[in-house]
Design a protein around this motif. Structure first.
Motif, PDB file in Angstrom:
ATOM      1  N   LEU A  46       0.826  -1.206   0.000  1.00 43.96           N
ATOM      2  CA  LEU A  46       0.000   0.000   0.000  1.00 43.96           C
ATOM      3  C   LEU A  46       0.864   1.262   0.000  1.00 43.96           C
ATOM      4  O   LEU A  46       0.495   2.268  -0.586  1.00 43.96           O
ATOM      5  CB  LEU A  46      -0.952  -0.001   1.204  1.00 43.96           C
ATOM      6  N   HIS A  47       2.039   1.185   0.653  1.00 48.96           N
ATOM      7  CA  HIS A  47       2.948   2.334   0.642  1.00 48.96           C
ATOM      8  C   HIS A  47       3.404   2.656  -0.787  1.00 48.96           C
ATOM      9  O   HIS A  47       3.428   3.806  -1.196  1.00 48.96           O
ATOM     10  CB  HIS A  47       4.183   2.070   1.519  1.00 48.96           C
ATOM     11  N   PHE A  48       3.777   1.616  -1.555  1.00 48.83           N
ATOM     12  CA  PHE A  48       4.193   1.830  -2.948  1.00 48.83           C
ATOM     13  C   PHE A  48       3.037   2.387  -3.776  1.00 48.83           C
ATOM     14  O   PHE A  48       3.194   3.311  -4.562  1.00 48.83           O
ATOM     15  CB  PHE A  48       4.658   0.514  -3.595  1.00 48.83           C
ATOM     16  N   TRP A  49       1.892   1.781  -3.593  1.00 47.14           N
ATOM     17  CA  TRP A  49       0.697   2.122  -4.366  1.00 47.14           C
ATOM     18  C   TRP A  49       0.299   3.573  -4.132  1.00 47.14           C
ATOM     19  O   TRP A  49      -0.038   4.315  -5.039  1.00 47.14           O
ATOM     20  CB  TRP A  49      -0.410   1.157  -3.950  1.00 47.14           C
ATOM     21  N   ARG A  50       0.377   3.963  -2.857  1.00 50.25           N
ATOM     22  CA  ARG A  50       0.016   5.309  -2.425  1.00 50.25           C
ATOM     23  C   ARG A  50       1.085   6.317  -2.861  1.00 50.25           C
ATOM     24  O   ARG A  50       0.804   7.480  -3.093  1.00 50.25           O
ATOM     25  CB  ARG A  50       0.006   5.287  -0.897  1.00 50.25           C
ATOM     26  N   GLY A  51       2.343   5.830  -2.917  1.00 48.85           N
ATOM     27  CA  GLY A  51       3.433   6.724  -3.305  1.00 48.85           C
ATOM     28  C   GLY A  51       4.174   7.314  -2.120  1.00 48.85           C
ATOM     29  O   GLY A  51       4.900   8.278  -2.269  1.00 48.85           O
ATOM     30  N   ASP A  52       4.037   6.737  -0.924  1.00 57.41           N
ATOM     31  CA  ASP A  52       4.769   7.285   0.215  1.00 57.41           C
ATOM     32  C   ASP A  52       5.966   6.405   0.610  1.00 57.41           C
ATOM     33  O   ASP A  52       6.509   6.525   1.693  1.00 57.41           O
ATOM     34  CB  ASP A  52       3.849   7.563   1.421  1.00 57.41           C
ATOM     35  N   ALA A  53       6.391   5.542  -0.296  1.00 60.22           N
ATOM     36  CA  ALA A  53       7.642   4.801  -0.091  1.00 60.22           C
ATOM     37  C   ALA A  53       8.552   5.127  -1.281  1.00 60.22           C
ATOM     38  O   ALA A  53       8.067   5.366  -2.381  1.00 60.22           O
ATOM     39  CB  ALA A  53       7.375   3.306  -0.024  1.00 60.22           C
ATOM     40  N   PRO A  54       9.869   5.176  -1.049  1.00 57.54           N
ATOM     41  CA  PRO A  54      10.769   5.523  -2.155  1.00 57.54           C
ATOM     42  C   PRO A  54      10.760   4.414  -3.203  1.00 57.54           C
ATOM     43  O   PRO A  54      10.773   3.234  -2.858  1.00 57.54           O
ATOM     44  CB  PRO A  54      12.142   5.593  -1.472  1.00 57.54           C
ATOM     45  N   LEU A  55      10.701   4.790  -4.470  1.00 56.62           N
ATOM     46  CA  LEU A  55      10.621   3.768  -5.511  1.00 56.62           C
ATOM     47  C   LEU A  55      11.090   4.346  -6.833  1.00 56.62           C
ATOM     48  O   LEU A  55      10.566   5.339  -7.319  1.00 56.62           O
ATOM     49  CB  LEU A  55       9.160   3.295  -5.636  1.00 56.62           C
ATOM     50  N   ALA A  56      12.133   3.703  -7.402  1.00 52.98           N
ATOM     51  CA  ALA A  56      12.568   4.079  -8.746  1.00 52.98           C
ATOM     52  C   ALA A  56      11.911   3.098  -9.703  1.00 52.98           C
ATOM     53  O   ALA A  56      12.386   1.990  -9.908  1.00 52.98           O
ATOM     54  CB  ALA A  56      14.090   4.004  -8.854  1.00 52.98           C
ATOM     55  N   CYS A 286       7.801   0.820  10.667  1.00 54.71           N
ATOM     56  CA  CYS A 286       8.078   2.051   9.902  1.00 54.71           C
ATOM     57  C   CYS A 286       8.983   1.772   8.718  1.00 54.71           C
ATOM     58  O   CYS A 286      10.196   1.648   8.871  1.00 54.71           O
ATOM     59  CB  CYS A 286       8.723   3.098  10.810  1.00 54.71           C
ATOM     60  N   ILE A 287       8.430   1.717   7.513  1.00 50.68           N
ATOM     61  CA  ILE A 287       9.275   1.479   6.344  1.00 50.68           C
ATOM     62  C   ILE A 287       9.388   2.712   5.451  1.00 50.68           C
ATOM     63  O   ILE A 287      10.195   2.735   4.538  1.00 50.68           O
ATOM     64  CB  ILE A 287       8.789   0.276   5.503  1.00 50.68           C
ATOM     65  N   SER A 288       8.564   3.731   5.697  1.00 52.41           N
ATOM     66  CA  SER A 288       8.642   4.944   4.871  1.00 52.41           C
ATOM     67  C   SER A 288       9.763   5.829   5.378  1.00 52.41           C
ATOM     68  O   SER A 288       9.784   6.198   6.550  1.00 52.41           O
ATOM     69  CB  SER A 288       7.322   5.709   4.923  1.00 52.41           C
ATOM     70  N   PHE A 351      -6.745  -3.064  -4.155  1.00 53.69           N
ATOM     71  CA  PHE A 351      -5.940  -2.043  -3.466  1.00 53.69           C
ATOM     72  C   PHE A 351      -6.818  -0.953  -2.873  1.00 53.69           C
ATOM     73  O   PHE A 351      -6.620  -0.545  -1.735  1.00 53.69           O
ATOM     74  CB  PHE A 351      -4.890  -1.439  -4.415  1.00 53.69           C
ATOM     75  N   ARG A 352      -7.790  -0.505  -3.653  1.00 56.89           N
ATOM     76  CA  ARG A 352      -8.671   0.550  -3.127  1.00 56.89           C
ATOM     77  C   ARG A 352      -9.391   0.064  -1.879  1.00 56.89           C
ATOM     78  O   ARG A 352      -9.526   0.782  -0.900  1.00 56.89           O
ATOM     79  CB  ARG A 352      -9.691   0.971  -4.186  1.00 56.89           C
ATOM     80  N   GLN A 353      -9.835  -1.172  -1.915  1.00 59.36           N
ATOM     81  CA  GLN A 353     -10.583  -1.689  -0.764  1.00 59.36           C
ATOM     82  C   GLN A 353      -9.676  -1.935   0.428  1.00 59.36           C
ATOM     83  O   GLN A 353     -10.065  -1.684   1.563  1.00 59.36           O
ATOM     84  CB  GLN A 353     -11.307  -2.982  -1.151  1.00 59.36           C
ATOM     85  N   ALA A 354      -8.469  -2.445   0.163  1.00 60.34           N
ATOM     86  CA  ALA A 354      -7.532  -2.666   1.272  1.00 60.34           C
ATOM     87  C   ALA A 354      -7.262  -1.336   1.959  1.00 60.34           C
ATOM     88  O   ALA A 354      -7.236  -1.235   3.183  1.00 60.34           O
ATOM     89  CB  ALA A 354      -6.238  -3.271   0.758  1.00 60.34           C
ATOM     90  N   GLU A 355      -7.082  -0.292   1.157  1.00 59.76           N
ATOM     91  CA  GLU A 355      -6.847   1.044   1.690  1.00 59.76           C
ATOM     92  C   GLU A 355      -8.062   1.519   2.482  1.00 59.76           C
ATOM     93  O   GLU A 355      -7.962   1.968   3.607  1.00 59.76           O
ATOM     94  CB  GLU A 355      -6.558   1.992   0.518  1.00 59.76           C
ATOM     95  N   TRP A 356      -9.198   1.377   1.869  1.00 62.86           N
ATOM     96  CA  TRP A 356     -10.446   1.791   2.501  1.00 62.86           C
ATOM     97  C   TRP A 356     -10.656   1.065   3.831  1.00 62.86           C
ATOM     98  O   TRP A 356     -10.883   1.687   4.869  1.00 62.86           O
ATOM     99  CB  TRP A 356     -11.598   1.502   1.542  1.00 62.86           C
ATOM    100  N   TYR A 357     -10.513  -0.234   3.792  1.00 59.13           N
ATOM    101  CA  TYR A 357     -10.821  -1.006   4.989  1.00 59.13           C
ATOM    102  C   TYR A 357      -9.827  -0.750   6.112  1.00 59.13           C
ATOM    103  O   TYR A 357     -10.172  -0.790   7.278  1.00 59.13           O
ATOM    104  CB  TYR A 357     -10.879  -2.499   4.668  1.00 59.13           C
TER     105      TYR A 357
END
Ligand SMILES: [Zn+2]
Ligand SMILES: [Zn+2]
Length: 373
Positions: A46-56, A286-288, A351-357
């Motif tokens: 979810l961190h990657f999907w949301r964009g709050d984890a570093p990712l090239a 904490c991975i972000s 993903f949307r539901q995992a986030e929502w829930y």
């Protein structure tokens, strides 16, 4: 004609996934092609999907996801057994590591494979061999030398899919924190990691388990997974009162071990405060990067406390995790860990539901969403 399979290729935060047909790779000696049967949406995904984890992100997108199980589709040249020397054949159900300690660095040399700085490597795109590098796809390419273990027949996929991430992570974390028989533990966060940590601590002979969260339904689940006490943040909003409460539940001492399984930095100093003198704080959540918190280091000095950080695990954990499930599956409601299963083409929904829930305070059952590719 080359054989193909389908993969959900991530296009970047906010852009979602695109289903693509990819060729099956030619297997290198020692590699295994796995037909993925179930892949969970992990909190770190979810961190990657949301964009709050570093990712090239590779230019042609990325197949990610790591919490999964499947069956052997093809064995590469030379592969006859799993990592315990047991015969392995096509069709066998397997659990496996999704990272690859290099075995040729200072850290590996000292036996700390989980800490190997080369164990993950840069993300590669679906156009680059071996194409199948993530769980959200029909296939996964286990690289040569990857750790793989046959799964006992009686365990359903829903129980096995969290083994190579959440479950192994907490078993290894508790071991690294030195948690042992007769000790007390505070678990911050009753998500997938927290619930499994609760069950593992119970099985390890915990004297007292306290679980903290702000969702009543999760806390109810924590009790079903073996918590002695649960602390609802919304009921006890005052931090000092929470620390006092934990002390009351631990004979006035504080806990031997406390664990961040939340991933929200402000919980860290509070968890450290809940420790007894000489206690150990386990940091997993904490991975972000770049999110900080104020901490008074003298509390570590005067309290003789340790902080242990852990990401991933040593491969010995997986067979023990499978045995743990066999031993305790009637005792804890593991079937409630994966709450919703989606076909691969509905991955955006998943993903949307995992986030929502995960944000839904009135949710009654939700923990993990899973994909069945
Ligand atoms: Zn994970
Ligand atoms: Zn290494």
């Amino acid at each position: 004609m080359t054989e193909t399979g389908r993969a959900a290729v991530f296009r970047g935060p906010g852009k979602g996934f695109e289903l693509r047909e990819l060729p099956l790779p030619a297997l290198e000696p020692g590699a295994i092609l796995i037909r993925v049967s179930l892949a969970n949406v992990c909190g770190s995904d979810l961190h990657f999907w949301r964009g709050d984890a570093p990712l090239a992100l590779p230019p042609d997108g990325w197949i990610f996801g790591h919490e999964m199980t499947g069956r052997v589709a093809r064995l590469g040249p030379g592969v006859e057994t799993d990592s315990l020397g047991r015969p392995l054949a096509e069709g066998d159900r397997v659990a496996y590591c999704y990272f690859y300690p290099c075995g040729r660095c200072y850290v590996c040399l000292h036996g700390q494979r989980a800490a190997c700085p080369n164990k993950v490597g840069r993300p590669t795109g679906p156009g680059e061999f071996p194409y199948w590098v993530g769980a959200f796809a029909e296939y996964y390419y286990l690289r040569p030398g990857g750790f793989v273990f046959r799964v006992p027949d009686g365990l359903p996929d829903g129980l096995v899919s969290p083994v190579n991430c959440a479950l192994s992570q907490v078993i290894f974390g508790l071991a690294q924190a030195g948690f042992s028989f007769g000790q007390s533990v505070v678990i911050q966060g009753a998500g997938g990691l927290g619930l499994q940590a609760t069950a593992v601590a119970r099985d390890m002979g915990a004297a007292r388990i306290v679980v903290i969260d702000q969702v009543p339904a999760r806390l109810e689940l924590a009790r079903a997974f073996g918590a002695d006490h649960t602390l609802d943040l919304t009921e006890v909003p005052d931090r000092k009162a929470r620390v006092r409460q934990v002390r009351d539940w631990t004979d006035g001492r504080g806990a031997d071990v406390a664990c961040d399984l939340v991933g929200f930095p402000p919980v860290v100093p509070e968890g450290i405060e809940m420790l007894r003198y000489g206690g150990t704080y386990l940091e997993i959540g904490c991975i972000s990067r770049g999110r900080t918190v104020e901490l008074d280091p003298s509390s570590l000095v005067w309290g003789s406390k340790r902080i242990v950080g852990v990401v991933m695990y040593d491969p010995w954990v997986i067979p023990r995790a499978l045995e743990f499930l066999e031993r305790t599956r009637a005792r804890f409601p593991f079937d409630r860990l994966v709450s919703h299963t989606f076909p691969l083409e509905r991955i955006d929904d998943a993903f949307r539901q995992a986030e929502w829930y995960n944000r839904e305070t009135a949710a009654t059952r939700i923990t993990r969403a899973a994909l069945a590719p």
